[in-house]
Design a protein around this motif. Structure first.
Motif, PDB file in Angstrom:
ATOM      1  N   SER A   1      11.347  54.567  52.560  1.00 16.35           N
ATOM      2  CA  SER A   1       9.918  54.621  52.260  1.00 16.35           C
ATOM      3  C   SER A   1       9.572  53.751  51.056  1.00 16.35           C
ATOM      4  O   SER A   1       8.580  53.012  51.070  1.00 16.35           O
TER       5      SER A   1
ATOM      6  N   GLU B   1       9.363  64.102  43.786  1.00 15.05           N
ATOM      7  CA  GLU B   1       8.645  65.149  44.526  1.00 15.05           C
ATOM      8  C   GLU B   1       7.192  64.750  44.754  1.00 15.05           C
ATOM      9  O   GLU B   1       6.645  64.952  45.850  1.00 15.05           O
ATOM     10  N   LYS B   2       6.562  64.164  43.732  1.00 18.53           N
ATOM     11  CA  LYS B   2       5.155  63.765  43.861  1.00 18.53           C
ATOM     12  C   LYS B   2       5.006  62.617  44.859  1.00 18.53           C
ATOM     13  O   LYS B   2       4.074  62.605  45.686  1.00 18.53           O
ATOM     14  N   TYR B   3       5.929  61.642  44.802  1.00 20.48           N
ATOM     15  CA  TYR B   3       5.885  60.510  45.747  1.00 20.48           C
ATOM     16  C   TYR B   3       6.047  61.014  47.177  1.00 20.48           C
ATOM     17  O   TYR B   3       5.321  60.582  48.091  1.00 20.48           O
ATOM     18  N   ARG B   4       6.989  61.923  47.405  1.00 18.46           N
ATOM     19  CA  ARG B   4       7.218  62.463  48.742  1.00 18.46           C
ATOM     20  C   ARG B   4       5.967  63.162  49.271  1.00 18.46           C
ATOM     21  O   ARG B   4       5.598  63.001  50.442  1.00 18.46           O
ATOM     22  N   GLN B   5       5.328  63.905  48.399  1.00 24.08           N
ATOM     23  CA  GLN B   5       4.130  64.634  48.805  1.00 24.08           C
ATOM     24  C   GLN B   5       3.013  63.674  49.177  1.00 24.08           C
ATOM     25  O   GLN B   5       2.347  63.846  50.207  1.00 24.08           O
ATOM     26  N   GLU B   6       2.807  62.632  48.372  1.00 19.60           N
ATOM     27  CA  GLU B   6       1.714  61.683  48.613  1.00 19.60           C
ATOM     28  C   GLU B   6       1.985  60.805  49.837  1.00 19.60           C
ATOM     29  O   GLU B   6       1.046  60.301  50.448  1.00 19.60           O
ATOM     30  N   ARG B   7       3.258  60.612  50.196  1.00 24.59           N
ATOM     31  CA  ARG B   7       3.597  59.783  51.359  1.00 24.59           C
ATOM     32  C   ARG B   7       3.889  60.637  52.595  1.00 24.59           C
ATOM     33  O   ARG B   7       4.373  60.131  53.599  1.00 24.59           O
ATOM     34  N   SER B   8       3.614  61.947  52.504  1.00 24.04           N
ATOM     35  CA  SER B   8       3.811  62.881  53.619  1.00 24.04           C
ATOM     36  C   SER B   8       5.251  62.894  54.109  1.00 24.04           C
ATOM     37  O   SER B   8       5.526  62.986  55.311  1.00 24.04           O
ATOM     38  N   LEU B   9       6.185  62.816  53.166  1.00 19.94           N
ATOM     39  CA  LEU B   9       7.602  62.922  53.504  1.00 19.94           C
ATOM     40  C   LEU B   9       8.027  64.385  53.411  1.00 19.94           C
ATOM     41  O   LEU B   9       7.348  65.215  52.800  1.00 19.94           O
ATOM     42  N   GLU B  10       9.174  64.696  53.994  1.00 19.88           N
ATOM     43  CA  GLU B  10       9.687  66.063  53.944  1.00 19.88           C
ATOM     44  C   GLU B  10       9.901  66.479  52.490  1.00 19.88           C
ATOM     45  O   GLU B  10      10.538  65.741  51.721  1.00 19.88           O
ATOM     46  N   PRO B  11       9.384  67.649  52.074  1.00 25.19           N
ATOM     47  CA  PRO B  11       9.510  68.082  50.667  1.00 25.19           C
ATOM     48  C   PRO B  11      10.977  68.166  50.244  1.00 25.19           C
ATOM     49  O   PRO B  11      11.809  68.740  50.950  1.00 25.19           O
TER      50      PRO B  11
END
Length: 475
Positions: free
Chosen positions: A444, A423-433
């Motif tokens: 990614s 979840e943290k990686y997705r948020q930092e890479r601007s991926l869909e939550p």
């Protein structure tokens, strides 16, 4: 009287029948039991005939003979002595050849899937539109389920000018794509170079992937161009180089050392030493330029000959890790069935007459690479959530841990910590939550890892080699 005559005739008939049997039938039986000799060894012939006659799982004669040859090679207890079938021999020759016929693509196998790493620039695969991370699912209409990499390579190979149809799954577009291309002659380059600027110094970085047929010529072309550009230092990278032809090493060393310098020794089975010296028609043009050689545990054989020559002649600083440790030279002998018997015929020794077999060559400056830099880039697919288990999850865990995320497990079990990291990686890479691992996350992560590995500042061994050269050039 008549009865006695009849009895006599019967006796004569039986005798004649017996004579006919011993003269006619017995030789025929003897002929059918004659064994075929396949060697000058009685015990080998006996085993061959017994297997042919008695074995439940019968094999063709050529298979049995090839098995016997493999067994003899294995009995040497030398992993570098082996029997190669006709197909295997051709594949080995092709790996060292200057050119190959194909479509020009690098492929990896991940989770039973064949994924494109990258097509070679201007190759048939590149022009057809093949892209990194495409999954190859069919070749000429044939599915690849259960196929090995060797089988796929064979399917992609063929005669120059022949057509090939490939179906790939492009996960970024969530669709299958059909591509058409024709096989061409692909030039196989084993040497690449570039100029790296560091503190007002120009450093030529030359990478040798393998010592093939034309590596010496490629080396000369690349390094002369670097000299023309006015480089101040030279960094030679043979990390992961498995070796190849010794004559290619000889031509390279001859540009770095003065003529007549010993760069190795050959020792035959009787212990007789032969000195190998540099020999060049032109004056060595690199012998005055400060040099560093990068090596790791994958640098073997011919790479080690080069490293030993430069180290023992005090010509270059060796940076990195201890090399593989292969101190033998093999010769391939063609056999009548089209195969080859490759056997170790010589030991090679460094100029100081050290045999590095199973020991390797120690680096002068030992440098361990970063964990993330050594990771293999994979291209997995699928969707996973908390409670799932698999190699795909393990890949994500290891990459995220190396990137600094607080993930405790690395065994492939999707736990709460892994979910938090995702979840943290997705948020930092601007991926869909999302708390799941899916194809978007896989792509990614693989892209992040590739970008990390391509940045030279993340290559600790390279940076140490550059720092040493800068220090030497400042003197």
């Amino acid at each position: 009287m008549r009865k006695s005559r009849i009895f006599l005739y019967v006796i004569l008939f039986v005798i004649l029948l017996g004579i006919f049997y011993f003269w006619m039938v017995k030789p025929a039986n003897k002929q059918t039991t004659t064994t075929t000799s396949i060697s000058n060894s009685q015990v080998i012939d006996e085993a061959f005939q017994l297997i042919k006659k008695e074995a439940v799982f019968a094999k063709k004669e050529n298979i049995l003979v090839e098995g016997a040859i493999r067994g003899m090679a294995e009995a040497l207890e030398d992993p570098h002595s082996t029997y190669l079938t006709k197909e295997e021999a051709l594949a080995q020759e092709s790996s060292l050849a200057e050119e190959r016929v194909g479509i020009g693509v690098e492929i990896t196998q991940s989770g039973g899937k064949f994924v494109v790493v990258s097509p070679l620039k201007d190759s048939p695969a590149y022009r057809a539109g093949l892209k990194p991370q495409d999954e190859i699912v069919r070749v000429n209409g044939e599915k690849l389920d259960g196929k090995s990499m060797a089988e796929l390579v064979k399917m992609l190979s063929g005669e120059k000018g022949t057509s090939l149809k490939m179906t790939v799954y492009r996960s970024s577009e969530e669709r299958h794509v059909e591509l058409h291309m024709k096989r061409e002659v692909i030039a196989m380059h084993t040497v690449s170079s570039e100029v790296y600027e560091a503190e007002d110094f120009s450093i030529g970085i030359v990478t040798i992937s393998i010592f093939g047929e034309k590596t010496g010529e490629e080396w000369a072309k690349q390094t002369k161009a670097l000299v023309d550009r006015g480089i101040d230092g030279l960094l030679i990278d043979v990390r992961g180089n498995p070796g190849g032809y010794l004559y290619s090493v000889s031509s390279i060393v001859s540009t770095l050392l003065e003529n007549g310098k010993t760069f190795a020794y050959m020792q035959d089975a009787n212990g007789v030493l032969e000195m190998l010296n540099t020999e060049s028609k032109e004056k060595p043009y690199l012998n005055k330029i400060p040099a560093v050689l990068l090596q790791n545990g994958g640098s073997a054989s011919a790479s080690e000959v080069l490293a030993g020559a430069l180290k023992d002649n005090n010509r270059a600083m060796i940076v990195g890790e201890t090399s593989y440790g292969k101190g033998t030279v093999q010769e391939s002998h063609p056999l009548s069935n089209g195969g080859k018997l490759k056997i170790s015929t010589h030991k090679w020794l460094t100029p100081k007459q050290e045999w590095i077999h199973h020991k390797g060559i120690q680096a002068d400056l030992k440098v361990e690479p970063e964990e993330l830099y050594t990771m293999d880039i994979k291209y997995p697919h699928g969707e996973f959530r908390v409670g799932d288990f698999g190699e795909e999850i393990k890949y994500v865990q290891n990459v995220l841990r190396a990137l600094g995320y607080n993930i405790g497990r690395k065994d492939g079990y999707f736990d709460e910590d892994t979910m938090d990291g995702v979840e943290k990686y997705r948020q930092e890479r601007s991926l869909e939550p999302s708390s799941e691992i899916d194809d978007v996350l896989f792509q990614s992560i693989s892209k992040t890892l590739m970008e990390y590995k391509t940045r030279k500042e993340n290559d600790k061994q390279l940076q140490m080699g550059i720092s040493y050269l800068v220090h030497e050039m400042k003197k």
